[in-house]
Design a protein around this motif. Sequence first.
Motif, PDB file in Angstrom:
ATOM      1  N   TYR A   1      14.895  10.176  13.179  1.00 32.34           N
ATOM      2  CA  TYR A   1      15.686   9.230  12.393  1.00 32.34           C
ATOM      3  C   TYR A   1      16.471   8.325  13.341  1.00 32.34           C
ATOM      4  N   LEU A   2      16.357   7.024  13.141  1.00 35.79           N
ATOM      5  CA  LEU A   2      17.105   6.047  13.924  1.00 35.79           C
ATOM      6  C   LEU A   2      17.939   5.218  12.954  1.00 35.79           C
ATOM      7  N   ILE A   3      19.263   5.314  13.064  1.00 37.21           N
ATOM      8  CA  ILE A   3      20.169   4.678  12.107  1.00 37.21           C
ATOM      9  C   ILE A   3      21.095   3.720  12.841  1.00 37.21           C
ATOM     10  N   GLU A   4      21.085   2.461  12.426  1.00 30.52           N
ATOM     11  CA  GLU A   4      21.913   1.437  13.063  1.00 30.52           C
ATOM     12  C   GLU A   4      23.252   1.336  12.345  1.00 30.52           C
ATOM     13  N   ARG A   5      24.311   1.641  13.080  1.00 30.80           N
ATOM     14  CA  ARG A   5      25.661   1.487  12.550  1.00 30.80           C
ATOM     15  C   ARG A   5      26.518   0.731  13.561  1.00 30.80           C
ATOM     16  N   GLY A   6      26.018  -0.414  14.043  1.00 27.33           N
ATOM     17  CA  GLY A   6      26.757  -1.200  15.016  1.00 27.33           C
ATOM     18  C   GLY A   6      26.703  -0.641  16.423  1.00 27.33           C
ATOM     19  N   ASN A   7      25.753   0.283  16.685  1.00 23.53           N
ATOM     20  CA  ASN A   7      25.713   0.915  18.002  1.00 23.53           C
ATOM     21  C   ASN A   7      24.543   0.433  18.867  1.00 23.53           C
ATOM     22  N   ARG A   8      23.857  -0.626  18.435  1.00 23.56           N
ATOM     23  CA  ARG A   8      22.817  -1.273  19.248  1.00 23.56           C
ATOM     24  C   ARG A   8      21.788  -0.280  19.784  1.00 23.56           C
ATOM     25  N   ILE A   9      21.104   0.358  18.916  1.00 25.39           N
ATOM     26  CA  ILE A   9      20.085   1.329  19.319  1.00 25.39           C
ATOM     27  C   ILE A   9      18.811   0.599  19.734  1.00 25.39           C
ATOM     28  N   ASN A  10      18.248   1.028  20.840  1.00 23.55           N
ATOM     29  CA  ASN A  10      16.983   0.478  21.340  1.00 23.55           C
ATOM     30  C   ASN A  10      15.986   1.608  21.522  1.00 23.55           C
ATOM     31  N   LEU A  11      14.726   1.330  21.183  1.00 22.45           N
ATOM     32  CA  LEU A  11      13.655   2.318  21.333  1.00 22.45           C
ATOM     33  C   LEU A  11      12.600   1.755  22.274  1.00 22.45           C
ATOM     34  N   HIS A  12      12.306   2.505  23.335  1.00 21.92           N
ATOM     35  CA  HIS A  12      11.323   2.081  24.320  1.00 21.92           C
ATOM     36  C   HIS A  12      10.286   3.188  24.528  1.00 21.92           C
ATOM     37  N   ALA A  13       9.072   2.779  24.857  1.00 20.35           N
ATOM     38  CA  ALA A  13       8.058   3.743  25.270  1.00 20.35           C
ATOM     39  C   ALA A  13       8.296   4.097  26.729  1.00 20.35           C
TER      40      ALA A  13
ATOM     41  N   MET B   1      19.183   3.245  -5.645  1.00 15.27           N
ATOM     42  CA  MET B   1      19.160   3.066  -4.196  1.00 15.27           C
ATOM     43  C   MET B   1      18.991   4.403  -3.483  1.00 15.27           C
ATOM     44  N   ILE B   2      19.742   5.417  -3.910  1.00 13.26           N
ATOM     45  CA  ILE B   2      19.660   6.728  -3.262  1.00 13.26           C
ATOM     46  C   ILE B   2      18.303   7.367  -3.522  1.00 13.26           C
ATOM     47  N   LYS B   3      17.851   7.316  -4.778  1.00  7.84           N
ATOM     48  CA  LYS B   3      16.554   7.917  -5.107  1.00  7.84           C
ATOM     49  C   LYS B   3      15.427   7.237  -4.346  1.00  7.84           C
ATOM     50  N   ASP B   4      15.503   5.924  -4.182  1.00  9.46           N
ATOM     51  CA  ASP B   4      14.460   5.194  -3.459  1.00  9.46           C
ATOM     52  C   ASP B   4      14.363   5.665  -2.015  1.00  9.46           C
ATOM     53  N   ILE B   5      15.506   5.892  -1.378  1.00  9.57           N
ATOM     54  CA  ILE B   5      15.496   6.381   0.009  1.00  9.57           C
ATOM     55  C   ILE B   5      14.845   7.753   0.088  1.00  9.57           C
ATOM     56  N   VAL B   6      15.239   8.652  -0.817  1.00 12.19           N
ATOM     57  CA  VAL B   6      14.673  10.009  -0.814  1.00 12.19           C
ATOM     58  C   VAL B   6      13.175   9.957  -1.077  1.00 12.19           C
ATOM     59  N   GLU B   7      12.754   9.130  -2.047  1.00 11.98           N
ATOM     60  CA  GLU B   7      11.326   9.022  -2.358  1.00 11.98           C
ATOM     61  C   GLU B   7      10.539   8.568  -1.139  1.00 11.98           C
TER      62      GLU B   7
ATOM     63  N   ILE C   1      24.513   8.460   4.672  1.00 12.80           N
ATOM     64  CA  ILE C   1      23.148   8.572   5.191  1.00 12.80           C
ATOM     65  C   ILE C   1      22.913   9.959   5.774  1.00 12.80           C
ATOM     66  N   LYS C   2      23.889  10.475   6.486  1.00 14.43           N
ATOM     67  CA  LYS C   2      23.774  11.815   7.066  1.00 14.43           C
ATOM     68  C   LYS C   2      23.626  12.863   5.961  1.00 14.43           C
ATOM     69  N   SER C   3      24.364  12.681   4.872  1.00 14.68           N
ATOM     70  CA  SER C   3      24.265  13.612   3.751  1.00 14.68           C
ATOM     71  C   SER C   3      22.866  13.606   3.152  1.00 14.68           C
ATOM     72  N   ILE C   4      22.282  12.416   2.980  1.00 16.10           N
ATOM     73  CA  ILE C   4      20.921  12.303   2.440  1.00 16.10           C
ATOM     74  C   ILE C   4      19.928  12.984   3.370  1.00 16.10           C
ATOM     75  N   ILE C   5      20.049  12.704   4.669  1.00 16.36           N
ATOM     76  CA  ILE C   5      19.102  13.262   5.648  1.00 16.36           C
ATOM     77  C   ILE C   5      19.239  14.778   5.746  1.00 16.36           C
ATOM     78  N   ASP C   6      20.473  15.277   5.825  1.00 16.20           N
ATOM     79  CA  ASP C   6      20.685  16.724   5.954  1.00 16.20           C
ATOM     80  C   ASP C   6      20.113  17.467   4.749  1.00 16.20           C
ATOM     81  N   ARG C   7      20.339  16.925   3.559  1.00 17.31           N
ATOM     82  CA  ARG C   7      19.827  17.573   2.346  1.00 17.31           C
ATOM     83  C   ARG C   7      18.292  17.548   2.343  1.00 17.31           C
ATOM     84  N   PHE C   8      17.740  16.406   2.738  1.00 19.83           N
ATOM     85  CA  PHE C   8      16.286  16.296   2.771  1.00 19.83           C
ATOM     86  C   PHE C   8      15.691  17.259   3.793  1.00 19.83           C
ATOM     87  N   GLU C   9      16.290  17.330   4.971  1.00 14.32           N
ATOM     88  CA  GLU C   9      15.762  18.200   6.015  1.00 14.32           C
ATOM     89  C   GLU C   9      15.856  19.673   5.622  1.00 14.32           C
TER      90      GLU C   9
END
Length: 264
Positions: A6-18, A156-162, A230-238
């Motif tokens: 999971y990669l979540i942007e909250r103003g922390n400028r996340i970058n993903l590189h190979a 909105m929440i159900k769409d993310i979980v789906e 978002i963390k709550s949604i992910i933790d419950r899903f996991e």
Amino acid sequence: MQRTLYLIERGNRINLHADGPSLLITSRNKAARRIPVNAIDKVVVIGNIRIDADSITLCADNNIPLLFISQGNTEKAFILPYNHKLPRHYKEQRIIIQSEDTQRRYRKWIQTRKTMMQMQILREIFKKFRLPDEIGEGNYQFIINKIGQRYATWSMIKDIVENFIRAIILGRILNAGLDPHFGIINRRVNFGLLLDLSLIFEPEADLQTIKFFQSNSVKIENNELSESNIKSIIDRFESRRESIFQLAETVIDEFFEIMKDLRK
């Protein structure tokens, strides 16, 4: 078992590189993390993450789907591995559309599986009540809609979980050599088979959405999900991911059984 990245942007400028056979995650004020691709089964990106082309290619080469979800709305997209050849079981999938009888059997199987999960979910929601063996699609939807009407951001929440659930199903479809676009209920539609099989899992998305809103920590402002939301949604899903994964495997096995019977 492989895990979801999971990669979540909250103003922390996340970058993903190979980085060789790994994905390198860098962000502001945090140490870089290197994750081997063979430990990942899918990548979920929420928000504005910078991803280089080599990372996408590396995921594609390792059959890892990427799911992109836009913050604050229901926009989403999948990136799949490219393969110019037909999936291994494409011809077998086509057998299902050759007659009305086979299509009816397929639809009945989907609905039966969905009904079973609906009853399972209702029994979990209403543990103190004795429920009938069957309640019917209309009654189920009436109950869920009544619950959903209480919350402005239900959809909105159900769409993310789906979409989290669909990412698991999609991985199983690709792993099984099936065409994710060859659906029967959702025919001539992108990701048709994925959408067909996702119908079975819709009650699971209902349950997780209900549990989200039942949490005392939920507070959504201006239809914008906070990091804790978002963390709550992910933790419950996991916490339920393993059971969803196993059910997806069972559903794929049953789908193969249907195709096998139709070949006889």
